[in-house]
Scaffold this active site. Structure first.
Site, PDB file in Angstrom:
ATOM      1  N   GLY B 137       0.801  -1.229  -0.154  1.00 43.94           N
ATOM      2  CA  GLY B 137      -0.023   0.014  -0.043  1.00 43.94           C
ATOM      3  C   GLY B 137       0.784   1.244   0.133  1.00 43.94           C
ATOM      4  O   GLY B 137       1.510   1.508  -1.005  1.00 43.94           O
ATOM      5  N   GLY B 190     -15.912  -5.670   4.896  1.00 41.32           N
ATOM      6  CA  GLY B 190     -15.751  -5.399   3.348  1.00 41.32           C
ATOM      7  C   GLY B 190     -14.297  -5.442   3.264  1.00 41.32           C
ATOM      8  O   GLY B 190     -13.459  -4.804   2.483  1.00 41.32           O
ATOM      9  N   GLU B 193     -11.334  -9.526  -0.535  1.00 42.94           N
ATOM     10  CA  GLU B 193     -11.690  -9.419  -2.086  1.00 42.94           C
ATOM     11  C   GLU B 193     -12.943 -10.186  -2.324  1.00 42.94           C
ATOM     12  O   GLU B 193     -13.418 -11.164  -1.606  1.00 42.94           O
ATOM     13  CB  GLU B 193     -10.410 -10.086  -2.832  1.00 42.94           C
ATOM     14  CG  GLU B 193      -9.073  -9.263  -2.350  1.00 42.94           C
ATOM     15  CD  GLU B 193      -8.692  -8.290  -3.437  1.00 42.94           C
ATOM     16  OE1 GLU B 193      -8.988  -8.188  -4.464  1.00 42.94           O
ATOM     17  OE2 GLU B 193      -7.406  -7.946  -3.273  1.00 42.94           O
ATOM     18  N   LYS B 208       2.855  -9.858  -4.119  1.00 48.27           N
ATOM     19  CA  LYS B 208       3.718  -8.662  -3.730  1.00 48.27           C
ATOM     20  C   LYS B 208       5.082  -9.489  -3.316  1.00 48.27           C
ATOM     21  O   LYS B 208       5.967  -8.552  -3.913  1.00 48.27           O
ATOM     22  CB  LYS B 208       2.982  -8.186  -2.473  1.00 48.27           C
ATOM     23  CG  LYS B 208       1.824  -7.458  -2.742  1.00 48.27           C
ATOM     24  CD  LYS B 208       0.925  -7.120  -1.339  1.00 48.27           C
ATOM     25  CE  LYS B 208      -0.340  -6.493  -1.587  1.00 48.27           C
ATOM     26  NZ  LYS B 208      -1.334  -6.478  -0.477  1.00 48.27           N
ATOM     27  N   GLY B 305      -6.265   1.021   1.477  1.00 50.10           N
ATOM     28  CA  GLY B 305      -7.216   2.193   1.740  1.00 50.10           C
ATOM     29  C   GLY B 305      -6.886   3.157   0.914  1.00 50.10           C
ATOM     30  O   GLY B 305      -5.953   3.373   0.277  1.00 50.10           O
TER      31      GLY B 305
HETATM   32  N1  LIG Z   1      -8.182  -0.902  -2.520  1.00 48.24           N
HETATM   33  C1  LIG Z   1      -6.875  -0.813  -1.947  1.00 48.24           C
HETATM   34  O1  LIG Z   1      -6.772  -0.655  -0.746  1.00 48.24           O
HETATM   35  C2  LIG Z   1      -6.057  -1.265  -2.631  1.00 48.24           C
HETATM   36  C3  LIG Z   1      -4.591  -1.424  -2.222  1.00 48.24           C
HETATM   37  C4  LIG Z   1      -3.372  -1.727  -2.911  1.00 48.24           C
HETATM   38  C5  LIG Z   1      -3.703  -2.196  -4.365  1.00 48.24           C
HETATM   39  N2  LIG Z   1      -5.069  -2.225  -4.667  1.00 48.24           N
HETATM   40  C6  LIG Z   1      -5.114  -2.400  -6.311  1.00 48.24           C
HETATM   41  O2  LIG Z   1      -5.609  -1.104  -7.079  1.00 48.24           O
HETATM   42  C7  LIG Z   1      -6.392  -1.556  -7.954  1.00 48.24           C
HETATM   43  C8  LIG Z   1      -7.836  -0.671  -7.918  1.00 48.24           C
HETATM   44  O3  LIG Z   1      -8.404  -1.379  -6.579  1.00 48.24           O
HETATM   45  P1  LIG Z   1      -9.547  -0.649  -6.016  1.00 48.24           P
HETATM   46  O4  LIG Z   1      -9.874  -1.310  -4.608  1.00 48.24           O
HETATM   47  O5  LIG Z   1      -9.770   0.742  -6.225  1.00 48.24           O
HETATM   48  O6  LIG Z   1     -10.686  -1.524  -6.999  1.00 48.24           O
HETATM   49  P2  LIG Z   1     -12.363  -1.000  -6.992  1.00 48.24           P
HETATM   50  O7  LIG Z   1     -12.725  -0.132  -5.636  1.00 48.24           O
HETATM   51  O8  LIG Z   1     -12.929  -2.452  -7.192  1.00 48.24           O
HETATM   52  O9  LIG Z   1     -12.606  -0.423  -8.276  1.00 48.24           O
HETATM   53  C9  LIG Z   1     -12.226  -0.898  -9.565  1.00 48.24           C
HETATM   54  C10 LIG Z   1     -12.473   0.251 -10.884  1.00 48.24           C
HETATM   55  O10 LIG Z   1     -12.327  -0.306 -11.968  1.00 48.24           O
HETATM   56  C11 LIG Z   1     -13.071  -0.056 -12.677  1.00 48.24           C
HETATM   57  N3  LIG Z   1     -13.358  -1.108 -13.784  1.00 48.24           N
HETATM   58  C12 LIG Z   1     -13.564  -2.563 -13.474  1.00 48.24           C
HETATM   59  N4  LIG Z   1     -13.629  -3.179 -14.493  1.00 48.24           N
HETATM   60  C13 LIG Z   1     -13.618  -2.442 -15.645  1.00 48.24           C
HETATM   61  C14 LIG Z   1     -13.570  -2.398 -17.182  1.00 48.24           C
HETATM   62  N5  LIG Z   1     -13.673  -3.518 -17.557  1.00 48.24           N
HETATM   63  N6  LIG Z   1     -13.535  -1.223 -17.646  1.00 48.24           N
HETATM   64  C15 LIG Z   1     -13.180   0.063 -17.083  1.00 48.24           C
HETATM   65  N7  LIG Z   1     -13.386   0.003 -15.775  1.00 48.24           N
HETATM   66  C16 LIG Z   1     -13.293  -1.060 -15.266  1.00 48.24           C
HETATM   67  C17 LIG Z   1     -14.388  -0.182 -11.779  1.00 48.24           C
HETATM   68  O11 LIG Z   1     -15.479   0.624 -12.675  1.00 48.24           O
HETATM   69  P3  LIG Z   1     -17.078   0.885 -11.872  1.00 48.24           P
HETATM   70  O12 LIG Z   1     -16.502   1.804 -10.676  1.00 48.24           O
HETATM   71  O13 LIG Z   1     -17.497   1.669 -12.794  1.00 48.24           O
HETATM   72  O14 LIG Z   1     -17.443  -0.404 -11.209  1.00 48.24           O
HETATM   73  C18 LIG Z   1     -14.112   0.561 -10.623  1.00 48.24           C
HETATM   74  O15 LIG Z   1     -14.022   2.057 -10.784  1.00 48.24           O
HETATM   75  C19 LIG Z   1      -6.392  -3.191  -7.930  1.00 48.24           C
HETATM   76  O16 LIG Z   1      -5.487  -3.664  -8.818  1.00 48.24           O
HETATM   77  C20 LIG Z   1      -6.084  -3.363  -6.761  1.00 48.24           C
HETATM   78  O17 LIG Z   1      -5.551  -4.776  -6.204  1.00 48.24           O
HETATM   79  C21 LIG Z   1      -5.969  -1.412  -4.191  1.00 48.24           C
END
Ligand SMILES: NC(=O)c1ccc[n+]([C@@H]2O[C@H](COP(=O)([O-])OP(=O)(O)OC[C@H]3O[C@@H](n4cnc5c(N)ncnc54)[C@H](OP(=O)(O)O)[C@@H]3O)[C@@H](O)[C@H]2O)c1
Ligand SMILES: NC(=O)c1ccc[n+]([C@@H]2O[C@H](COP(=O)([O-])OP(=O)(O)OC[C@H]3O[C@@H](n4cnc5c(N)ncnc54)[C@H](OP(=O)(O)O)[C@@H]3O)[C@@H](O)[C@H]2O)c1
Lengths: 429, 429
Positions: B137, B190, B193, B208, B305
């Site tokens: 993160g 929540g 995953e 990672k 986050g």
């Molecule tokens: N959340 C964390 O704390 C965290 C930490 C480290 C790394 N990450 C990484 O960061 C990335 C994003 O995570 P997140 O938590 O932000 O995910 P998320 O909240 O599920 O958001 C995913 C976003 O991608 C969009 N999306 C999904 N499929 C798509 C498609 N086919 N075309 C266009 N847009 C698409 C979704 O659109 P809609 O909103 O319209 O559905 C959404 O806005 C992932 O690779 C995750 O592993 C996340």
């Protein structure tokens, strides 16, 4: 990959300089792969040419004068490892910058005193000035703050950044010996600077804090505004009382931008024994960075020594080989603001210790003085009576430092305590 | 200062994407000062255009197709925050690279599976691919390893890098509830995953680790070689027994280059409760990096986050605005070697727990099996007899994993234990 090697000139072949030579020799291939080009030592300089330094320097040109070395055509980067805020270190760095060369230094004193002028000069001449090794030894904290966390508004930076002080304080607790005995021990082990005030007076750590402040808050380095308090006044009794209440005493630096200006202080503080800062043993350093997006990041590692410090120097050298170009303190020197120093530090709980007369009414008098100063008490401890006086400890609720000063003065006037009462800030970390 | 803004296109407006938009809007001036040029959002893309995202995106061009966005002339950097190892994330990143654009991503799955191919493609087209947010993160660990510690031969990297697993494990200890109850709790909050196996099966943390390994050892990312073990088998009893002996159980990743090849494992381990890793609570992440010059550096911070992850993304974006250019995994992709995976992990002490029949001679039989496997015992604990069986814990001296497996099999055959004995590695951290 570039065909052109990066050629460095090393001024100073003491602990750190020799460490740098060792890394360049040992890891030539690894460094080339990582930097994208060879890293070569073109020339070296130190005071005495003939000293056996435990490492072969016969392949490098020798320069008696570090300023002359800084100007050599075959030196792309001056690596300044002589030390001292002025004298040859400053002269060589200025000469390198004037000649448009990059500079890597481990010299916190130089930057704490001349950082702004050097940053301006470097940017004017297109030089890049890097100083990872100057703060918290091997921990890549300058990089974390200037680059990795650059998307944050930084809210607070804290650090235990003088290994010698932390060694003395943790050894006092472990061995139940007083400050003087541990000062002697640290001296014998070679842990103290030639001028020990740099360590135990908090000056060295204060230098480091002033550099972190500048990057964190976009302000001109202002070492003179760092409120400095050393560890000489810390008594074994305070360390032991603190421990019994779940605290440890650390020489802690705190920099934060407050509504009343920039607060920078380096002073002994009580921190919770169970916190990352509280758990720090011996020479290990720790820096805590807080930002609006990140929350809190804690970095911990060796704060000094040949390998760790040389590691930080080489990180900077590799950055330069890769073409990194960043203003010295993260934003252009001309944009760094002259921060107004905060006149009063943010309120905090305080630890107060005094030797109270074992007489009826003595406690009431002290309590009255505290009450008059507007200080409310969180906890109180009174020990077995070694008449005619007994040690009494108060932990206050949050209050301002001037309330504490008022109370200390008032307590002195009550004539029911012997010696001066002691007050140490409790930092919420 | 450059007059040309850096224009980013953000694909994915979920937790992280919205966080990035917030930082760019909130800190426009600060970012410009630090990056040396304006950072602007040219376009955004996500699945549903009309979703209320709690942040105003009306000023940015909308693209339904992230691949089309990656190819826009007014996008200098694709910021990929959709997730998934294949599908649109991969397509958009490949399109950006093909168009010579830089890429910042938080997507560990994508890089763990396609890192080598993407790194080769990026270097061929002159693109820079950065992924600080993909590992631990907000902690700037990719930067520390690739840049700050680049002067070191890295000897070992360890990390607790899945906040959800650490949350479950520390909550089991705090609430004395079993794995299933805490899994449910994490689900309701929540924290899991969509496919929980990514978390509790150790896959996400394994992704990672494989990225850190590549940088640390100059090897091609080899996620398939990571020995993966999740936390589903951890029983409350093991957590409590471990605690009584001064240990905590963590889902710990370890990567090290050994004489027998590259060892990469992500598995539950006992670590000393008083060590930095042992003290880690809840969702906080920690990475420990060991190198030949530095010794050990410990980095600790929020592993996920909105704010922390967006902070890491912005660190990369600012690096690109400043002109940073580094190969994806620290050395040119063509120089990354295909490491031979170590067939056997380095020896360690193990914790073994079994339900032993409360009958004369039962212990002797188990001890004989351990002895035959060449395992010597450091400590043994036997609990009050809840006949007909009683839990028995052994802590072994250092031994090889195959000795443990031999012993577990042999113990099963003695018929003096009920259920299968459990063995968990004790990591010396
Ligand atoms: N959340 C964390 O704390 C965290 C930490 C480290 C790394 N990450 C990484 O960061 C990335 C994003 O995570 P997140 O938590 O932000 O995910 P998320 O909240 O599920 O958001 C995913 C976003 O991608 C969009 N999306 C999904 N499929 C798509 C498609 N086919 N075309 C266009 N847009 C698409 C979704 O659109 P809609 O909103 O319209 O559905 C959404 O806005 C992932 O690779 C995750 O592993 C996340
Ligand atoms: N040691 C650490 O762990 C550490 C950690 C962080 C930062 N630093 C910083 O790194 C710098 C170097 O520290 P150090 O411990 O390596 O110092 P050191 O062991 O005292 O070495 C200083 C070197 O500078 C040379 N030197 C001194 N005055 C000179 C002059 N007028 N002209 C040419 N050479 C001169 C000395 O030459 P001779 O050998 O010929 O006398 C010696 O080689 C200092 O700024 C220090 O604050 C040190």
């Amino acid at each position: 990959m570039s065909d052109k090697p990066l050629r460095i000139g090393i001024a100073g072949l003491g602990t750190v300089g020799v460490g740098v030579v060792r890394i360049v020799r040992k890891h030539a291939k690894l460094l080339e792969d990582r930097a994208g080009r060879k890293i070569e030592i073109a020339a070296v300089s130190a005071r005495s040419r003939d000293k056996d330094r435990g490492v072969d320097i016969s392949h490098y040109d020798w320069e008696d004068d570090p300023v002359a070395m800084a100007r050599r055509d075959d030196v792309d980067v001056l690596v300044e490892l002589m030390g001292g805020s002025d004298g040859p270190a400053k002269a060589a760095v200025e000469a390198a910058i004037a000649a448009g060369k990059h500079v890597v230094t481990a010299n916190k004193a130089l930057l704490a005193h001349h950082g702004q002028a050097l940053a301006l000069a470097a940017e004017k001449s297109g030089s890049v000035l890097r100083f990872e090794a100057a703060v918290a030894g091997g921990i890549p904290v300058i990089k974390a703050l200037t680059e990795g966390l650059a998307g944050n508004e930084i809210t607070r930076v804290m650090g235990v950044m003088n290994g010698t002080c932390n060694y003395i304080l943790t050894r006092m607790e472990a061995t139940h010996q007083g400050y003087n005995a541990l000062f002697e021990e640290a001296h014998k082990l070679g842990y103290l600077e030639a001028d020990p005030q740099l360590d135990v007076g908090g000056i060295d750590a204060g230098h480091k804090l002033s550099l972190l402040s500048s990057i964190a808050f976009g302000t001109q380095v202002d070492f003179d505004a760092v409120e400095l308090e050393g560890i000489e006044q810390i008594e074994l009794q305070d360390i032991e009382e603190a421990a019994e209440m779940g605290y440890r005493i650390k020489l802690l630096g705190v920099a934060q931008m407050t509504g009343r200006g920039l607060e920078q202080r380096m002073s002994p503080c009580l921190v919770p024994a169970a916190s990352p800062l509280g758990q720090l043993e011996g020479g290990t350093n720790m820096v805590v960075i807080e930002g609006d997006a990140i929350g809190q990041v804690v970095l911990r590692g060796p704060g000094a020594g040949e390998g760790p410090t040389a590691s930080a120097v080489m990180g900077d050298v590799i950055d330069l080989a890769r073409g990194l170009s960043i203003p010295t303190f993260g934003i252009p020197a001309a944009k760094l603001t002259a921060a107004r120093p905060a006149k009063a530090v943010v309120p905090a709980p305080y630890y107060i210790r005094m030797e109270l007369d074992d007489k009826p009414g003595a406690m009431a008098k002290v309590a009255a003085v505290l009450g008059e100063a507007g200080i409310s008490i969180d906890r109180m401890r009174q020990h077995g009576h070694h008449s005619p006086t007994a040690p009494v400890i108060f932990v206050t609720h949050k209050c301002a430092r001037n309330q504490i000063d008022t109370a200390l003065e008032g307590i002195g006037k009550t004539k029911v305590v012997s010696g001066a009462p002691v007050a140490i800030r409790i930092e919420e970390v």
